[in-house]
Scaffold this active site. Structure first.
Site, PDB file in Angstrom:
ATOM      1  N   SER A  51      13.868  85.712  28.326  1.00 39.06           N
ATOM      2  CA  SER A  51      12.806  86.576  28.007  1.00 39.06           C
ATOM      3  C   SER A  51      13.016  86.847  26.691  1.00 39.06           C
ATOM      4  CB  SER A  51      13.736  87.603  28.725  1.00 39.06           C
ATOM      5  OG  SER A  51      14.983  88.050  28.223  1.00 39.06           O
ATOM      6  N   ASP A 342      16.300  96.630  23.816  1.00 39.53           N
ATOM      7  CA  ASP A 342      17.018  97.428  24.811  1.00 39.53           C
ATOM      8  C   ASP A 342      18.410  97.004  24.488  1.00 39.53           C
ATOM      9  OD1 ASP A 342      16.779  95.173  25.310  1.00 39.53           O
ATOM     10  OD2 ASP A 342      15.284  95.383  26.693  1.00 39.53           O
ATOM     11  N   HIS A 345      17.149  92.705  23.662  1.00 40.43           N
ATOM     12  CA  HIS A 345      16.881  92.590  23.221  1.00 40.43           C
ATOM     13  C   HIS A 345      15.807  92.892  22.118  1.00 40.43           C
ATOM     14  CE1 HIS A 345      15.747  91.183  27.730  1.00 40.43           C
ATOM     15  NE2 HIS A 345      15.820  90.153  27.210  1.00 40.43           N
TER      16      HIS A 345
END
Length: 367
Positions: A51, A342, A345
């Site tokens: 991600s 978040d 990340h």
């Protein structure tokens, strides 16, 4: 007198113009030299991973690991564009492509609207939730490293059909390859499920990860890649979600995850050194993000941040992916004050700072 003034003005205008041109030339030379040594050119940037470098591939597969909704993308380019990037804006794959002078945004390979030119200058095959351990991707139904490699083979065929074998061979051999993966192995597969911790202790699990990393690099080399950068694991125990899950009432950094990351990183560098000796025509570049990120977290003000222990989204303690959504209350208004977007990340600003610290002094090693 009037004629004399006109002559003096013309003379000074010419001098100033010449100086401006000279300064512009010097600046251009400086930027070019600093970015790509020895007049090298990079046709494309090609990325594999999770991600951190997924610009939206997960939008096109069936998985819960998605972020193609607000507030993700809140600060992306024009603003309020949830592209599937796990941040408020750009991610490292974009920043790295720009650093090598290729393009400002690196698209996801699975985007059905990609044009031939998009392919020729590079794509990201990364899938949020993937890991070196094949089980990691399987647990959340995302694309494993082997899946990403199969897509790369398909990519080579597509560009071969478009521009022919000779140009394809040049693109494949001269491109910059970036691998950024492994955090989910430690933070999720090992720490949060019993599926691997029952089979392996941390030393043997990091052996498994390092072996998978070596196998992937060998396969990538076999397909023609020569300029390969591999990110080590970050100080994963200090991301907000890990603090919340395992850091106790004080939400301290989770030492066990950080120790696992440093152990894996030492094994990864050993594997890369060994492969570098075998593949003398390749440039295998280890990119250390553990130390820079830890310093950012421990000294946020030094880098222009105010908050290092919580993410911007919601409470910042646990929200990530589908838990960070339009209904997340208390989301911060100024993400540039935060290292994390978040609970897992970083923000675009943090990615930019980190990418500069990790990559800028390593660019020469790719050539």
């Amino acid at each position: 007198m009037k004629l004399l003034c006109q002559k003096l003005v013309s003379k000074w205008f010419l001098v100033i113009t010449l100086w401006c041109c000279l300064i512009a030339i010097i600046f251009q030379i400086h930027v070019s030299t600093a970015s790509l040594p020895n007049n090298e050119t990079v046709p494309a940037v090609i990325v594999f991973g999770d991600s951190i470098v997924d610009p939206g591939n997960n939008n096109y597969i069936t998985t819960i690991v998605k972020c193609d909704f607000p507030p993700y993308g809140r600060d992306f380019v024009g603003g309020n564009q949830p592209t599937g990037r796990f941040s408020n804006g750009l991610v490292p794959s974009d920043i790295i492509a720009a650093k090598f002078g290729v393009k400002k945004l690196l698209p996801p390979y699975l985007d059905p609207n990609l044009q031939t030119q998009d392919l020729l200058t590079g794509v990201s095959f990364a899938s949020g939730g993937a890991g070196y351990d094949p089980l990691t991707a399987e647990l959340v139904s995302v694309m494993s490293l082997s899946d990403q490699l199969e897509m790369f083979k398909e990519y080579i065929k597509k560009i071969n059909d478009a521009v022919g074998e000779y140009r394809t061979a040049t693109i494949v051999s001269k491109s910059i390859y970036i691998i950024c993966i492994g955090s989910d192995d430690i933070a999720n597969t090992y720490a949060q499920t019993p599926l691997r911790s029952a089979q392996y202790d941390i030393p043997s699990y990091t052996d498994l990860m390092a072996s998978e990393a070596s196998n992937f690099l060998q396969e990538l080399y076999g397909l023609g890649a020569r300029r390969i950068g591999v990110f080590g694991l970050p100080s994963i125990g200090c991301v907000p979600s890990q603090r919340t899950i395992g850091g106790g009432l004080d939400r301290a950094c989770l030492d066990s995850s950080n120790q696992a990351a440093t152990l894996f990183n030492s094994k990864l560098t050993s594997q890369m050194d060994a492969l570098g000796k075998r593949f003398s025509d390749a440039r295998l570049v280890y990119l250390d993000c553990y130390t820079p990120l830890l310093d950012m977290i421990q000294n946020p003000a030094k880098y222009g941040f105010e908050e290092a222990e919580r993410g911007c989204c919601g409470t910042g303690n646990i929200e990530v992916s589908i838990l960070c959504n339009p209904y997340s209350i208390s989301t911060c208004t100024n993400s540039s004050n935060y290292i994390f977007w978040d609970s897992y990340h970083p923000t675009e600003k943090a990615y930019d700072v980190l990418s500069t610290m990790v990559l800028d002094n390593k660019i020469k090693d790719f050539f």
